[in-house]
Write an enzyme that holds these catalytic residues in place. Sequence first.
Site, PDB file in Angstrom:
ATOM      1  N   SER A   1      70.967  63.166 -33.864  1.00 22.36           N
ATOM      2  CA  SER A   1      70.481  64.474 -33.019  1.00 22.36           C
ATOM      3  C   SER A   1      69.148  64.950 -33.355  1.00 22.36           C
ATOM      4  O   SER A   1      68.968  66.277 -33.489  1.00 22.36           O
ATOM      5  CB  SER A   1      71.608  65.626 -33.559  1.00 22.36           C
ATOM      6  OG  SER A   1      72.830  65.299 -33.099  1.00 22.36           O
ATOM      7  N   ARG A   2      68.383  63.914 -33.775  1.00 16.42           N
ATOM      8  CA  ARG A   2      66.842  64.365 -33.823  1.00 16.42           C
ATOM      9  C   ARG A   2      66.609  65.251 -35.150  1.00 16.42           C
ATOM     10  O   ARG A   2      65.427  65.789 -35.344  1.00 16.42           O
ATOM     11  CB  ARG A   2      66.270  65.003 -32.656  1.00 16.42           C
ATOM     12  CG  ARG A   2      66.253  64.021 -31.354  1.00 16.42           C
ATOM     13  CD  ARG A   2      65.742  62.654 -31.626  1.00 16.42           C
ATOM     14  NE  ARG A   2      65.735  61.849 -30.509  1.00 16.42           N
ATOM     15  CZ  ARG A   2      66.533  60.830 -30.368  1.00 16.42           C
ATOM     16  NH1 ARG A   2      67.297  60.334 -31.034  1.00 16.42           N
ATOM     17  NH2 ARG A   2      65.815  59.893 -29.374  1.00 16.42           N
TER      18      ARG A   2
END
Length: 226
Positions: free
Chosen positions: A192-193
């Site tokens: 999710s970065r």
Amino acid sequence: MTIHHLRRDYRYGSLTRDELPSDPIALFQTWFSELRGADLPEWFEPNAMTVATHKSTGGAACRIVLLKEVEPDGFLFFTNYQSSKGMEIDADGRVALGFYWPILDRQVRVEGIAERVDPEISERYFRSRPRSSQLSANVSPQSEVIEDDSLLQRLVDELDAKLAGADVPRPDHWGGYRVRPISIEFWQGRPSRLHDRFRYTKQTIAQGMGNEPIKSGSWKLERLGP
Ligand SMILES: Cc1cc2nc3c(=O)[nH]c(=O)nc-3n(C[C@H](O)[C@H](O)[C@H](O)COP(=O)(O)O)c2cc1C
């Protein structure tokens, strides 16, 4: 061609402050060993890195070279001193290095100062190269325009014939640079970065925050937003 949908989630690992050594070169060595131990495809060159330089015209330039040595005080690569990068570095030694190791979801960024290594170091490495590479290093006007497509092969053949089996001399314009790091950042891709980024910055100031002396050469460690 649409590329905006290309995306990968990074799940290999994470980085926490507690596990990081005080010396970033030690961490680089660990990461590099882990890379070498990974199931790398045959075509992947683990020691390929980007070198970015300042151009005298004010712009920036980058290209891939091969990392050939990691020392306690720097990263070594070899090139033609008369090439664009060579002249750019000799005029302004501030450079940046970039490594991308997708199999481990990792990036390493180095900012530092490049300087020529001692000729003996260049000589030793030059002697370890295959004869064909030694010949090429002699004849290639790296970064210059070549009008005649068959020129390089002709020059290699001529030099080879002239040497008649004798050792190929290292040209003065070919040698190594050592990049002495000022900062080194380690990036570990996360889902999710929410990637982990830690930057080491070399401390050269004499005093710390509470006026306590900071040993010159020690490193400050900071987490950065991904
Ligand atoms: C995988 C790879 C490895 C390379 N290794 C080197 C190297 O170690 N030294 C070098 O001078 N050029 C190397 N090159 C070529 C450089 O990328 C570049 O084309 C050349 O050095 C000229 O750059 P310049 O005109 O900016 O000086 C490599 C290129 C690739 C793709």
